[in-house]
Design an enzyme around this catalytic site. Structure first.
Site, PDB file in Angstrom:
ATOM      1  N   GLY A  36       9.507  -2.465   1.227  1.00 37.16           N
ATOM      2  CA  GLY A  36      10.226  -1.638   0.249  1.00 37.16           C
ATOM      3  C   GLY A  36       9.828  -2.004  -1.263  1.00 37.16           C
ATOM      4  N   SER A 104       4.514  -6.481   2.914  1.00 37.12           N
ATOM      5  CA  SER A 104       4.481  -5.905   1.867  1.00 37.12           C
ATOM      6  C   SER A 104       5.543  -6.563   0.888  1.00 37.12           C
ATOM      7  CB  SER A 104       4.960  -4.359   1.955  1.00 37.12           C
ATOM      8  OG  SER A 104       4.546  -3.639   0.699  1.00 37.12           O
ATOM      9  N   TRP A 105       6.693  -6.037   0.391  1.00 36.88           N
ATOM     10  CA  TRP A 105       7.699  -6.515  -0.176  1.00 36.88           C
ATOM     11  C   TRP A 105       8.254  -7.639   0.647  1.00 36.88           C
ATOM     12  CZ3 TRP A 105      10.337  -8.226  -4.028  1.00 36.88           C
ATOM     13  CH2 TRP A 105      11.810  -8.629  -3.918  1.00 36.88           C
ATOM     14  N   ASP A 253      -6.095  -1.043   2.862  1.00 33.90           N
ATOM     15  CA  ASP A 253      -4.974  -0.954   2.122  1.00 33.90           C
ATOM     16  C   ASP A 253      -5.031  -0.772   0.690  1.00 33.90           C
ATOM     17  OD1 ASP A 253      -2.495  -1.281   1.251  1.00 33.90           O
ATOM     18  OD2 ASP A 253      -2.152  -3.261   2.619  1.00 33.90           O
ATOM     19  N   HIS A 281      -2.367   0.035   5.111  1.00 37.73           N
ATOM     20  CA  HIS A 281      -1.053  -0.637   4.589  1.00 37.73           C
ATOM     21  C   HIS A 281       0.071  -0.617   5.848  1.00 37.73           C
ATOM     22  CE1 HIS A 281       1.801  -2.594   2.053  1.00 37.73           C
ATOM     23  NE2 HIS A 281       2.732  -1.746   2.115  1.00 37.73           N
TER      24      HIS A 281
END
Length: 307
Positions: A36, A104-105, A253, A281
């Protein structure tokens, strides 16, 4: 694999987190950190972990998913999330070193946590590296128009030069209809970019309408405040981390380009970078999900030998 623990855990007078626990009650603890900011955990995230070996903990971060209050940005910073991990360790009686698994986050949060509490982390498996820098945000809001011009135009049209500020103000508009419309445009752009380089069946669909606004608010809250990292430089400070780190990165990605994963692998003292030539991704896409399960199994085997 169904959770044997599913509960709301209070982490402050304001916030409670949805938490689930799966697998071996006496197994090696692994904490899954979703992306996120603003996303949430789902049943597919459990498939990365061998239930006979891992005691896997999955939770929705503050304001996300089934955590309450949904979409709440007060008392919601990176340091709060780091503190929440320690609260969960205490509540769930995780006393020894654990594995952090994030994409990711989630990779940002894992690195930030490990740099503060290295004694609590035995290993990390990270995907789609994101370090919360201005360059990465600029790429997401501007640079990507070179590869996804239609998606970028749909997102940026009528929003002015400062897209972050414009969307932040829009999703917090007191007119619920206008706020939801802006949130839908923002989240749809993110989803369109995530699909590039991924098999369609493995990519999450657009969330239900009632969750879109909350997701966008959390996402933009963190972006606008530079992910609450302050002066922390996650890349340079990673040189001090004496923790084994496996990085799985899609070579196509576009959300989190491979250069960041490569740079991080060069700074970490004990890192292995696995590049997937046919992956984008999304951690939900089959090729990425299989690679992540393979790496979790490989870590299992190393830990079994070590013990």
């Amino acid at each position: 694999m169904e959770p044997w623990f599913r509960q709301s855990v209070a982490v402050s007078p304001m916030h409670s987190l949805y938490v689930e626990r799966c697998g071996n009650k006496n197994g090696h603890p692994v904490i899954f950190l979703h992306g996120g900011p603003g996303s949430q955990v789902n049943a597919n995230h459990r498939r990365y972990f061998d239930p006979d070996f891992y005691d896997s903990v999955l939770f929705d971060q503050r304001g996300c998913g089934q955590s309450a209050p949904a979409g709440e940005t007060r008392e919601n910073t990176t340091q709060d999330l780091i503190n929440d991990i320690n609260t969960l360790r205490s509540v769930l009686d995780i006393n020894g070193p654990m594995t952090l698994f994030g994409g990711s986050w989630g990779s940002t949060l894992a690195l930030a946590y490990a740099q503060q509490f290295p004694q609590n982390v035995q290993a990390m498996i990270l995907r789609g590296i994101f370090l919360g820098t201005d360059d990465e945000v600029s790429w997401f809001t501007g640079g990507l128009k070179r590869f996804a011009p239609r998606a970028w135009q749909n997102m940026s049209e009528g929003m002015g030069q400062d897209l972050i500020e414009a969307y932040y103000q829009a999703v917090f508009d007191t007119n619920q209809s206008r706020a939801t419309e802006a949130a839908l445009r923002w989240v749809e752009y993110e989803m369109q970019i995530m699909k590039i380089g991924s098999d369609a069946d493995g990519v999450s669909s657009l969330p239900e309408s009632e969750t879109i606004l909350n997701r966008a608010r959390i996402h933009l809250h963190f972006i606008r405040h530079k992910f609450f990292l302050g002066d922390t430089d996650l890349l340079n400070s990673s040189e001090l981390l004496q923790i084994p780190v496996t990085i799985v990165q899609g070579e196509i990605d576009l959300v989190c380009p491979p250069i960041t994963a490569w740079q991080l692998s060069q700074r970490l003292p004990d890192a292995r970078l696995r590049l997937l030539g046919n992956a984008g991704h999304s951690g939900m896409a089959d090729v990425m999900a299989c690679a992540l399960r393979e790496e979790a199994d490989a870590l299992r085997d190393r830990l079994l030998i070590k013990n």
